[in-house]
Motif scaffolding. Sequence first.
Motif, PDB file in Angstrom:
ATOM      1  N   PRO A 130      31.514  41.702  36.645  1.00 36.74           N
ATOM      2  CA  PRO A 130      31.801  40.457  37.355  1.00 36.74           C
ATOM      3  C   PRO A 130      33.106  40.565  38.136  1.00 36.74           C
ATOM      4  CG  PRO A 130      32.319  40.201  35.036  1.00 36.74           C
ATOM      5  CD  PRO A 130      31.660  41.549  35.181  1.00 36.74           C
ATOM      6  N   ALA A 131      33.242  39.710  39.110  1.00 32.46           N
ATOM      7  CA  ALA A 131      34.425  39.747  39.965  1.00 32.46           C
ATOM      8  C   ALA A 131      35.712  39.569  39.167  1.00 32.46           C
ATOM      9  CB  ALA A 131      34.317  38.672  41.045  1.00 32.46           C
ATOM     10  N   LYS A 132      35.675  38.741  38.125  1.00 26.54           N
ATOM     11  CA  LYS A 132      36.911  38.468  37.394  1.00 26.54           C
ATOM     12  C   LYS A 132      37.474  39.719  36.725  1.00 26.54           C
ATOM     13  CE  LYS A 132      34.629  36.935  33.100  1.00 26.54           C
ATOM     14  NZ  LYS A 132      34.484  35.796  32.151  1.00 26.54           N
ATOM     15  N   THR A 133      36.632  40.670  36.333  1.00 27.49           N
ATOM     16  CA  THR A 133      37.141  41.901  35.716  1.00 27.49           C
ATOM     17  C   THR A 133      37.531  42.943  36.760  1.00 27.49           C
ATOM     18  OG1 THR A 133      34.955  42.924  35.505  1.00 27.49           O
ATOM     19  CG2 THR A 133      35.707  41.506  33.685  1.00 27.49           C
ATOM     20  N   LEU A 134      37.080  42.745  37.998  1.00 28.22           N
ATOM     21  CA  LEU A 134      37.397  43.703  39.053  1.00 28.22           C
ATOM     22  C   LEU A 134      38.623  43.303  39.863  1.00 28.22           C
ATOM     23  CD1 LEU A 134      33.911  44.744  40.462  1.00 28.22           C
ATOM     24  CD2 LEU A 134      35.615  46.214  39.416  1.00 28.22           C
ATOM     25  N   ARG A 135      39.071  42.073  39.713  1.00 22.74           N
ATOM     26  CA  ARG A 135      40.229  41.636  40.504  1.00 22.74           C
ATOM     27  C   ARG A 135      41.475  42.458  40.169  1.00 22.74           C
ATOM     28  NH1 ARG A 135      37.995  36.029  39.592  1.00 22.74           N
ATOM     29  NH2 ARG A 135      36.955  35.528  41.568  1.00 22.74           N
ATOM     30  N   GLY A 136      41.678  42.746  38.901  1.00 16.64           N
ATOM     31  CA  GLY A 136      42.835  43.535  38.508  1.00 16.64           C
ATOM     32  C   GLY A 136      42.811  44.924  39.114  1.00 16.64           C
ATOM     33  N   PRO A 137      41.721  45.698  38.944  1.00 15.46           N
ATOM     34  CA  PRO A 137      41.652  47.031  39.564  1.00 15.46           C
ATOM     35  C   PRO A 137      41.776  46.997  41.089  1.00 15.46           C
ATOM     36  CG  PRO A 137      40.007  46.854  37.844  1.00 15.46           C
ATOM     37  CD  PRO A 137      40.595  45.487  38.009  1.00 15.46           C
ATOM     38  N   ALA A 138      41.179  45.978  41.739  1.00 16.28           N
ATOM     39  CA  ALA A 138      41.263  45.899  43.200  1.00 16.28           C
ATOM     40  C   ALA A 138      42.690  45.591  43.640  1.00 16.28           C
ATOM     41  CB  ALA A 138      40.296  44.845  43.732  1.00 16.28           C
ATOM     42  N   ASP A 139      43.350  44.685  42.914  1.00 16.49           N
ATOM     43  CA  ASP A 139      44.745  44.373  43.248  1.00 16.49           C
ATOM     44  C   ASP A 139      45.636  45.600  43.035  1.00 16.49           C
ATOM     45  OD1 ASP A 139      44.029  41.790  43.870  1.00 16.49           O
ATOM     46  OD2 ASP A 139      44.720  40.916  41.970  1.00 16.49           O
ATOM     47  N   ARG A 140      45.395  46.333  41.948  1.00 18.95           N
ATOM     48  CA  ARG A 140      46.186  47.540  41.671  1.00 18.95           C
ATOM     49  C   ARG A 140      45.972  48.578  42.776  1.00 18.95           C
ATOM     50  NH1 ARG A 140      47.440  51.085  37.224  1.00 18.95           N
ATOM     51  NH2 ARG A 140      48.367  52.932  38.200  1.00 18.95           N
ATOM     52  N   LEU A 141      44.733  48.734  43.226  1.00 14.87           N
ATOM     53  CA  LEU A 141      44.443  49.686  44.295  1.00 14.87           C
ATOM     54  C   LEU A 141      45.201  49.308  45.565  1.00 14.87           C
ATOM     55  CD1 LEU A 141      42.859  51.993  45.668  1.00 14.87           C
ATOM     56  CD2 LEU A 141      40.974  50.369  46.008  1.00 14.87           C
ATOM     57  N   ALA A 142      45.146  48.046  45.931  1.00 21.12           N
ATOM     58  CA  ALA A 142      45.828  47.606  47.146  1.00 21.12           C
ATOM     59  C   ALA A 142      47.339  47.825  47.034  1.00 21.12           C
ATOM     60  CB  ALA A 142      45.518  46.140  47.421  1.00 21.12           C
ATOM     61  N   ALA A 143      47.894  47.530  45.861  1.00 22.43           N
ATOM     62  CA  ALA A 143      49.337  47.711  45.659  1.00 22.43           C
ATOM     63  C   ALA A 143      49.715  49.184  45.745  1.00 22.43           C
ATOM     64  CB  ALA A 143      49.744  47.123  44.317  1.00 22.43           C
ATOM     65  N   ASP A 144      48.926  50.069  45.133  1.00 21.08           N
ATOM     66  CA  ASP A 144      49.242  51.505  45.144  1.00 21.08           C
ATOM     67  C   ASP A 144      49.135  52.090  46.547  1.00 21.08           C
ATOM     68  OD1 ASP A 144      49.780  51.517  42.456  1.00 21.08           O
ATOM     69  OD2 ASP A 144      47.835  52.344  41.848  1.00 21.08           O
ATOM     70  N   VAL A 145      48.105  51.676  47.289  1.00 20.17           N
ATOM     71  CA  VAL A 145      47.967  52.173  48.656  1.00 20.17           C
ATOM     72  C   VAL A 145      49.133  51.693  49.507  1.00 20.17           C
ATOM     73  CG1 VAL A 145      46.597  51.959  50.768  1.00 20.17           C
ATOM     74  CG2 VAL A 145      45.468  52.456  48.608  1.00 20.17           C
TER      75      VAL A 145
END
Length: 430
Positions: free
Chosen positions: A281-296
Motif C-alpha cells: 500500500p502507498a502508506k508503507t511506500l511513502r517512507g522509501p520514496a521519501d528516502r530515495l528523493a532525499a538521497d538523490v
Amino acid sequence: MPLRDLFHHVPPGPRADAPPARRLRRGRVTFAVCLALAGTGGALALALPGTDAPRTVAERTDPADAADAPADGLPHTAVEASDASETCGKGWQHPRAGLQVFDVRNNTTSAAEVYLTDTTGALLGEVDGLAPGTTRPIRVTLGRGTYTFRCLVEDTDAVTGAPVRISEGPARGGPAVLPVNNHDLIPVALAYQKWVAGGFGGVVDRVDTLRDAVDRGDLAAAREAWLPAHLAFVRLGGAYGAFGDLGSAVDGTDAGLPGGPHDPDFTGFHRVEYGLWHGEPAKTLRGPADRLAADVGTLRSEWADTRMDPLDLGLRTHEITEDSIQQDLTGRSDFGSGTSLASARAGLDGTAELVTLLRPLLTPRDTGLPRIDSGLRTTEKDLDALASRGGWRAPAALPRADHERIDADFGDLAEQLASVAVIFDVRRTS
C-alpha cells in the motif's frame, strides 16, 4: 589479427560477499596484457586474470635449444626482473623477430611490474604483480627494431635494461599501444563530471514525480514514473565509483541483507520497485520514496565537490557492460517491474558517452575502435527492437532466439571494451 580473436572473455561469477549494490562493483582491475609490436596505435591482445596463471619455468641458456622447447612450440626466452638496470631483462641473448614468449622471473624480494617497450615508449607487453621467485610469460610478436625491458620493483626506482636490437625479419610485428598518463585523463574526467552534473537535474525531477505519485496514493502513476526515474540515474553509471555508500543506498539491491527485500536496510529505487510491483500500500511506500528523493537530492548537491579518479574512466567504460551481463541480462536487478533490459539499454548510453569523451585518446591507440562503435550500435538497435515489440520484458520472458542475440551482443561488446580498460590503466613510470 582482430581483437575478438585475441581476447578470451571470462565473466567473473557472483561474489558470495558482494555488498548490497545494484551491480557487482569492483575496485580497479589489473589485467595481464600481451601486446605485440605494430606501427602506431595497434589493438591489444588481452588475458583476464586466471587465463595466464603464474608458472615456474626452467632457466634456459639457449632458448633455441629444441630439447628445451615448451609444449606451445614457441621459442621461449628466460629473462630477469630486477631492481638494477644491469640485470633488468638479463637473459635476452638471442634476439629474433616473430611470435615468441619471454618468461619473466622476479629475482628480487618484492613484487614487481615489468614492461616490454619499443623506442617510442609504446607498450608491447607487461607483467603486473609478479611475486618474488615466480615466473610469468609475456607473449609477443616482434618485428625489426630496438626494444627494452623496464623493471619497476616495489619501493624502488624504476630501471631500464639494456636495449636489444632485432635487425632481421619482418619490418612490423603485432599490436602495441602508447601508454596514457594522468595529465591525458584529467580533462576527460572533468568533462565527464560536467556531463554527470547536467544529468542529475533530470534524475531529481523524475524522482520527485515518482515520490509525489506515491505520496498522493496514486500507485498506477507511481509505477509509470518509476522507470523513467531509474533509467535517468542508470545513465550516469560511469560515475558510480564516486557516489560511495550513498550510491548504494540509491541503487542498491537486497544482496547480502539477511531480510532480503523486507530488510530495513533495503533502500532506493529497487526497494520502491519491489513495493510497487508486489502489492504494497502507498502508506508503507511513502517512507522509501521519501528516502530515495532525499538521497538523490544529496547526491546532486554533493556532486559539485566530488572528484572522479581519472584512472577509473577506462575501467568504467568496460565495467558498465560487464555488470549489465551479470545483473540485467540475468534478471538479478529486477524486483518486479520486468525492466532490467531497459536498465541495460540505459547503461549503453552511459558507455557511449564515455567512449565519446575518450575518443581523442583512443583513436591513435586502438584500431578496434570502429568495432566498439559498431558493437554499441548493434546492441542498442537490438534492445530497441525488443522494446518496440510490446514494451520491455523480463529476460526470462524473451523468446530463446532474442535472448541469445542480446547475450551475444553484450558478450561481444564486453570483449571490445576490454581494450579500453587496459589502455587507460595508467602505469607506474618511476
